[in-house]
Design an enzyme around this catalytic site. Structure first.
Site, mmCIF file in Angstrom:
data_model
loop_
_atom_site.group_PDB
_atom_site.id
_atom_site.type_symbol
_atom_site.label_atom_id
_atom_site.label_comp_id
_atom_site.label_asym_id
_atom_site.label_seq_id
_atom_site.Cartn_x
_atom_site.Cartn_y
_atom_site.Cartn_z
ATOM 1 N N ASP A 254 0.872 -1.108 0.028
ATOM 2 C CA ASP A 254 0.036 0.028 -0.312
ATOM 3 C C ASP A 254 1.138 1.290 -0.478
ATOM 4 N N LYS B 125 -8.526 16.546 -1.466
ATOM 5 C CA LYS B 125 -7.963 17.753 -1.858
ATOM 6 C C LYS B 125 -8.905 18.058 -3.773
ATOM 7 N N GLY C 232 -16.133 16.239 13.092
ATOM 8 C CA GLY C 232 -14.757 16.278 12.695
ATOM 9 C C GLY C 232 -14.054 16.568 11.685
ATOM 10 N N ILE D 216 -13.092 15.746 9.091
ATOM 11 C CA ILE D 216 -13.449 14.633 7.618
ATOM 12 C C ILE D 216 -14.941 15.206 7.424
ATOM 13 N N GLU E 24 -23.839 15.063 15.744
ATOM 14 C CA GLU E 24 -22.515 15.153 16.652
ATOM 15 C C GLU E 24 -22.979 14.798 17.625
ATOM 16 N N MET F 175 -2.785 12.979 14.489
ATOM 17 C CA MET F 175 -3.235 12.756 13.272
ATOM 18 C C MET F 175 -3.189 13.442 11.941
ATOM 19 N N ALA G 92 -0.638 14.489 8.380
ATOM 20 C CA ALA G 92 -0.426 14.186 7.710
ATOM 21 C C ALA G 92 1.699 14.440 8.462
ATOM 22 N N HIS G 93 1.707 15.865 7.997
ATOM 23 C CA HIS G 93 2.897 16.445 7.899
ATOM 24 C C HIS G 93 3.668 15.849 9.416
ATOM 25 N N HIS H 265 1.478 43.867 -0.157
ATOM 26 C CA HIS H 265 0.105 44.518 -0.642
ATOM 27 C C HIS H 265 -0.644 44.325 -1.643
HETATM 28 C C1 LIG Z 1 -10.248 11.287 4.308
HETATM 29 C C2 LIG Z 1 -9.419 11.396 5.112
HETATM 30 C C3 LIG Z 1 -8.435 13.139 4.451
HETATM 31 C C4 LIG Z 1 -6.978 13.541 5.093
HETATM 32 N N1 LIG Z 1 -6.959 14.933 5.076
HETATM 33 C C5 LIG Z 1 -5.340 15.167 5.664
HETATM 34 C C6 LIG Z 1 -4.865 16.488 5.071
HETATM 35 O O1 LIG Z 1 -5.790 17.203 4.440
HETATM 36 N N2 LIG Z 1 -4.169 16.708 6.276
HETATM 37 C C7 LIG Z 1 -3.361 16.562 6.854
HETATM 38 O O2 LIG Z 1 -2.151 16.598 7.318
HETATM 39 N N3 LIG Z 1 -3.559 14.790 7.260
HETATM 40 C C8 LIG Z 1 -4.722 14.485 6.132
HETATM 41 N N4 LIG Z 1 -5.231 13.271 6.621
HETATM 42 C C9 LIG Z 1 -4.990 12.179 7.546
HETATM 43 C C10 LIG Z 1 -3.074 11.693 7.409
HETATM 44 O O3 LIG Z 1 -4.079 10.394 6.108
HETATM 45 C C11 LIG Z 1 -2.703 10.453 8.003
HETATM 46 O O4 LIG Z 1 -2.349 11.229 9.539
HETATM 47 C C12 LIG Z 1 -1.879 10.388 7.837
HETATM 48 O O5 LIG Z 1 -2.062 9.932 6.451
HETATM 49 C C13 LIG Z 1 -1.051 9.582 8.572
HETATM 50 O O6 LIG Z 1 0.921 8.741 7.938
HETATM 51 P P1 LIG Z 1 0.731 7.331 8.220
HETATM 52 O O7 LIG Z 1 2.712 7.626 7.813
HETATM 53 O O8 LIG Z 1 0.928 7.406 10.038
HETATM 54 O O9 LIG Z 1 -0.057 6.558 8.605
HETATM 55 P P2 LIG Z 1 -0.759 6.057 6.691
HETATM 56 O O10 LIG Z 1 -1.143 7.426 5.323
HETATM 57 O O11 LIG Z 1 -2.132 5.438 7.577
HETATM 58 O O12 LIG Z 1 0.239 5.025 6.222
HETATM 59 C C14 LIG Z 1 0.285 3.764 6.867
HETATM 60 C C15 LIG Z 1 1.048 2.406 5.828
HETATM 61 O O13 LIG Z 1 1.331 1.403 6.326
HETATM 62 C C16 LIG Z 1 0.868 0.308 5.863
HETATM 63 N N5 LIG Z 1 1.139 -1.077 7.160
HETATM 64 C C17 LIG Z 1 -0.084 -0.793 8.133
HETATM 65 N N6 LIG Z 1 0.811 -2.205 8.600
HETATM 66 C C18 LIG Z 1 1.805 -2.259 8.016
HETATM 67 C C19 LIG Z 1 2.721 -3.540 8.743
HETATM 68 N N7 LIG Z 1 2.278 -3.855 9.224
HETATM 69 N N8 LIG Z 1 3.359 -4.148 7.776
HETATM 70 C C20 LIG Z 1 3.311 -2.896 5.913
HETATM 71 N N9 LIG Z 1 3.029 -1.292 5.608
HETATM 72 C C21 LIG Z 1 2.163 -1.396 6.964
HETATM 73 C C22 LIG Z 1 -0.766 0.509 5.667
HETATM 74 O O14 LIG Z 1 -1.527 -0.148 4.832
HETATM 75 C C23 LIG Z 1 -0.548 1.887 5.089
HETATM 76 O O15 LIG Z 1 -0.030 1.878 3.859
HETATM 77 C C24 LIG Z 1 -6.437 12.449 6.365
HETATM 78 C C25 LIG Z 1 -7.250 10.968 6.408
HETATM 79 C C26 LIG Z 1 -8.319 11.466 5.980
HETATM 80 C C27 LIG Z 1 -8.688 9.441 6.160
HETATM 81 N N1 LIG Z 2 -7.577 18.369 6.469
HETATM 82 C C1 LIG Z 2 -7.218 17.629 7.218
HETATM 83 O O1 LIG Z 2 -5.462 18.160 8.305
HETATM 84 C C2 LIG Z 2 -7.513 15.918 8.120
HETATM 85 C C3 LIG Z 2 -8.393 15.973 7.190
HETATM 86 C C4 LIG Z 2 -9.115 15.115 7.659
HETATM 87 C C5 LIG Z 2 -9.191 14.336 8.461
HETATM 88 N N2 LIG Z 2 -7.943 14.022 9.018
HETATM 89 C C6 LIG Z 2 -7.760 13.306 10.485
HETATM 90 O O2 LIG Z 2 -7.976 12.760 10.356
HETATM 91 C C7 LIG Z 2 -8.165 12.261 12.619
HETATM 92 C C8 LIG Z 2 -9.502 11.704 12.313
HETATM 93 O O3 LIG Z 2 -10.756 12.688 11.245
HETATM 94 P P1 LIG Z 2 -12.688 12.908 11.590
HETATM 95 O O4 LIG Z 2 -13.083 13.859 11.427
HETATM 96 O O5 LIG Z 2 -13.764 11.249 11.620
HETATM 97 O O6 LIG Z 2 -12.482 12.686 13.139
HETATM 98 P P2 LIG Z 2 -12.304 13.299 14.561
HETATM 99 O O7 LIG Z 2 -12.152 12.268 15.670
HETATM 100 O O8 LIG Z 2 -12.016 15.018 13.899
HETATM 101 O O9 LIG Z 2 -14.147 13.912 14.944
HETATM 102 C C9 LIG Z 2 -15.157 12.358 14.718
HETATM 103 C C10 LIG Z 2 -16.343 13.347 15.503
HETATM 104 O O10 LIG Z 2 -17.408 11.950 15.765
HETATM 105 C C11 LIG Z 2 -18.155 12.135 16.813
HETATM 106 N N3 LIG Z 2 -19.123 10.754 16.549
HETATM 107 C C12 LIG Z 2 -18.227 10.143 17.357
HETATM 108 N N4 LIG Z 2 -18.888 9.078 17.265
HETATM 109 C C13 LIG Z 2 -20.616 9.754 17.247
HETATM 110 C C14 LIG Z 2 -21.200 8.674 16.543
HETATM 111 N N5 LIG Z 2 -21.792 7.279 17.369
HETATM 112 N N6 LIG Z 2 -22.355 9.041 16.564
HETATM 113 C C15 LIG Z 2 -22.153 11.160 16.783
HETATM 114 N N7 LIG Z 2 -21.219 11.664 16.566
HETATM 115 C C16 LIG Z 2 -20.163 10.635 16.821
HETATM 116 C C17 LIG Z 2 -17.330 12.564 17.343
HETATM 117 O O11 LIG Z 2 -17.607 13.281 19.149
HETATM 118 C C18 LIG Z 2 -15.960 13.291 16.736
HETATM 119 O O12 LIG Z 2 -16.775 15.163 17.028
HETATM 120 C C19 LIG Z 2 -8.209 13.042 12.608
HETATM 121 O O13 LIG Z 2 -7.325 13.497 13.127
HETATM 122 C C20 LIG Z 2 -8.360 15.170 11.576
HETATM 123 O O14 LIG Z 2 -7.013 15.501 12.364
HETATM 124 C C21 LIG Z 2 -7.057 15.212 8.986
#
Ligand SMILES: Cc1cc2nc3c(=O)[nH]c(=O)nc-3n(C[C@H](O)[C@H](O)[C@H](O)COP(=O)(O)OP(=O)(O)OC[C@H]3O[C@@H](n4cnc5c(N)ncnc54)[C@H](O)[C@@H]3O)c2cc1C
Ligand SMILES: NC(=O)c1ccc[n+]([C@@H]2O[C@H](COP(=O)([O-])OP(=O)(O)OC[C@H]3O[C@@H](n4cnc5c(N)ncnc54)[C@H](O)[C@@H]3O)[C@@H](O)[C@H]2O)c1
Length: 512
Positions: free
Chosen positions: A70, A84, A214, A216, A235, A362, A364-365, A492
């Site tokens: 992956d 995005k 949140g 997402i 929520e 949680m 990416a950066h 500006h």
């Molecule tokens: C819909 C959505 C939108 C998001 N948007 C943003 C955003 O705009 N900006 C932002 O900063 N963050 C965003 N995030 C959060 C961001 O995606 C995560 O914080 C980030 O991907 C975490 O990086 P990571 O490297 O810890 O893990 P991951 O990206 O989850 O990568 C972990 C990888 O390890 C692999 N893996 C797991 N176990 C093993 C194993 N035992 N052996 C080998 N491989 C394994 C997994 O399959 C996966 O490929 C978003 C998340 C979601 C769900």
């Molecule tokens: N732009 C970005 O940086 C970005 C974008 C997407 C996700 N992420 C990261 O991914 C992670 C997950 O995001 P998320 O929005 O799923 O989680 P989150 O934890 O931020 O929000 C989840 C929300 O769901 C509510 N909730 C949980 N169970 C519920 C239920 N049964 N009924 C009603 N409400 C309920 C919680 O109270 C909470 O407010 C976050 O840590 C976020 O930082 C980051």
């Protein structure tokens, strides 16, 4: 830099003086000298693993990444990147459908249409491109990318399936996270889904419930409403957008939900969700009061997006078997990213964990920053990430961005540490560039210590807030005072003058 087997028969003690310091085996099996396959093996090829690998190579370490098949992980395949792309495309649709906004600039259109499959393809193509770039960079730098799944066995050793093991001086766990689905919620991937499936945009429901307010949930509400869907946000907590500063959340509620006719419930728990059938049978959502647990409402919708948080992807990592306690799956680390055997426990030698799996932040950066930090520590240069200076952004229209403490937390710290909290707010409506774009909604708020004039937090909602926050994050990380910032010059006319105005306000200077 990996070392060959030196002399299995010799004792570690006899050989120690002959060996370079980093190749000494320091664990319980130290009687035999090992020659590790790699200096560092990274488990997981998400942005965290990628960031760690790039830095490892820049330090000359022989590096391997186990991707589990992956490459790119959540961010690239199921997170930041496709979301995005959808936000960018749907944002254009929103803009071009807003007749009043366009008319105010002397523009009219004959209506706007979009092709759902085309929007979905835009996201898919971007994912492929970014994933290709990420894979290419690893290859160019000489990182071995192995599509195997790593299971931790003991210090230096990973099981990679079929009875094979791989060894390294240091191991970094970067397995990321997966969506959390609350009990009672049945996901079918078609009518009830998490972001994993939602990002494929297989359909745009007419009426969608989004569980969770949140980031997402908000980003999906932005996409869906722009593409014409009606949304209800559910929520569980008493306030919407609990991760945002209270004042910013109030403005976000107005701009992102109320003004778009998005209906919402707070303090309500989605306790049971039963999937439907597209075009035939509705999804049924049962809700209970989060406090009394009594049934309050049943909702019938076309689709339900489950955005209720994420959990660490650590179940199959072999931690429990290795005696490592990870409460709710979160790997415990110290500030050097070293894995602990339990909360506040002892360091497991030569084992690090970065990214979503340690649950610190949680983002990416943050994952890649922690990866760089782990490598610094592996190289013997103590490094600690300043998590309070890492910015976060929500890419809705307008964007929301923040760094540091929110106002409640800053007030609490002020009281505890006995300093006066300063606060300054500036408005996008007073900014020429924002007005030229017809985007005067939004505020920027700076929280600072009055005694040292240092930044505690900055919170922005408004056009391009995600870009504007970076200056504030850098200033906070560097410890630059709001006074020094107030005397810097901002181009500006740019949106950065909104921040300039807030910095000036902090020290009693007028900006207009
Ligand atoms: C819909 C959505 C939108 C998001 N948007 C943003 C955003 O705009 N900006 C932002 O900063 N963050 C965003 N995030 C959060 C961001 O995606 C995560 O914080 C980030 O991907 C975490 O990086 P990571 O490297 O810890 O893990 P991951 O990206 O989850 O990568 C972990 C990888 O390890 C692999 N893996 C797991 N176990 C093993 C194993 N035992 N052996 C080998 N491989 C394994 C997994 O399959 C996966 O490929 C978003 C998340 C979601 C769900
Ligand atoms: N732009 C970005 O940086 C970005 C974008 C997407 C996700 N992420 C990261 O991914 C992670 C997950 O995001 P998320 O929005 O799923 O989680 P989150 O934890 O931020 O929000 C989840 C929300 O769901 C509510 N909730 C949980 N169970 C519920 C239920 N049964 N009924 C009603 N409400 C309920 C919680 O109270 C909470 O407010 C976050 O840590 C976020 O930082 C980051």
């Amino acid at each position: 830099m990996a070392r060959r087997v030196l002399a299995l028969a010799a004792t570690a003690a006899a050989l120690r003086p002959l060996l370079p310091k980093r190749s000494r085996v320091t664990t319980r099996a130290a009687l035999t000298m090992h020659d590790y396959d790699y200096d560092v093996i990274i488990v997981g090829c998400g942005v965290g693993g990628h960031g760690a690998a790039l830095h490892a190579r820049s330090q000359g370490l022989k590096t391997c990444v186990l991707s589990g098949g992956d490459v790119g992980g959540t961010c690239v395949n199921r997170g930041c990147v496709p979301s995005k792309a959808l936000l960018a495309a749907s944002g254009r649709v929103r803009e071009m459908s807003d007749d009043d906004h366009l008319a105010s600039m002397g523009i009219s259109t004959n209506g706007v249409s979009f092709d759902r499959e085309g929007v979905a393809k835009h996201a898919e193509q971007l994912v492929n491109k970014v994933r290709g770039g990420l894979e290419g960079s690893l290859g160019r730098l000489g990182v071995d990318l192995v599509p195997k799944f790593g299971v931790y066995k003991e210090p230096h050793v990973l099981d990679v399936g079929n009875g094979e093991t791989m060894t390294a001086q240091d191991i970094i766990l970067a397995p990321g996270s997966v969506p959390f689905v609350p009990p009672g919620v049945e996901v079918d991937g078609e009518t009830v889904y998490t972001s994993d499936e939602g990002l494929e945009l297989k359909h745009v429901p007419e009426y969608c419930a989004i569980i969770g307010s949140g980031i997402i949930g908000l980003e999906f509400a932005d996409v869906y409403t722009a593409l014409g869907a009606e949304c209800t946000v559910i929520e569980a907590l008493p306030k919407l957008m609990p991760a945002f500063d209270r004042e910013i959340a109030k403005t976000a509620e107005r701009l992102l939900l109320t003004n778009r006719g998005v209906d919402y419930r707070t303090n309500v728990f989605a306790s049971k969700v039963t999937p439907g059938k597209i075009g035939e049978k509705p999804v049924i959502i049962e809700m209970i009061d989060a406090t009394t647990k009594e049934h309050v409402e049943t909702l019938e919708v076309d689709a339900c997006m489950v955005a209720t948080g994420r959990v660490p992807n650590t179940k199959k990592l072999g931690l429990e078997e290795a005696g490592i306690e990870a409460p709710r799956g979160f790997v415990q680390v110290n500030d050097k990213m070293q894995v602990l055997d339990k909360p506040d426990g002892d360091v497991i030698p030569h084992l690090y964990c970065i990214g979503d799996a340690n649950g610190i932040q949680m983002l990416a950066h943050t994952a890649s920053t922690q990866g760089v930090s782990a490598i610094e520590n592996i190289c013997g240069r103590t490094h600690v990430v300043d998590h309070e200076s890492i910015p976060a952004a929500c890419f809705t229209h307008p964007e929301v961005a923040q760094v540091g403490l929110d106002e409640d937390a800053a007030a609490e710290r002020a009281e505890k540490e006995g300093f006066e909290l300063g606060k300054a707010v500036s408005h996008f409506r007073a900014n020429s560039k924002a007005l030229a774009e017809g985007e005067g909604d939004g505020i920027a708020k700076v929280l600072f210590r009055r005694d040292t004039e240092q930044i505690l937090g900055v919170h922005i909602i408004g056009l391009h807030a995600a870009d504007l926050i970076q200056e504030c994050a850098n200033a906070k990380a560097a410890g630059t005072t709001v006074r020094d910032l107030a005397f810097t010059t901002h181009t500006h006319p740019t949106l950065s003058e909104v921040i300039d105005g807030a910095f000036k306000e902090c020290v009693g200077m007028h900006s207009h």
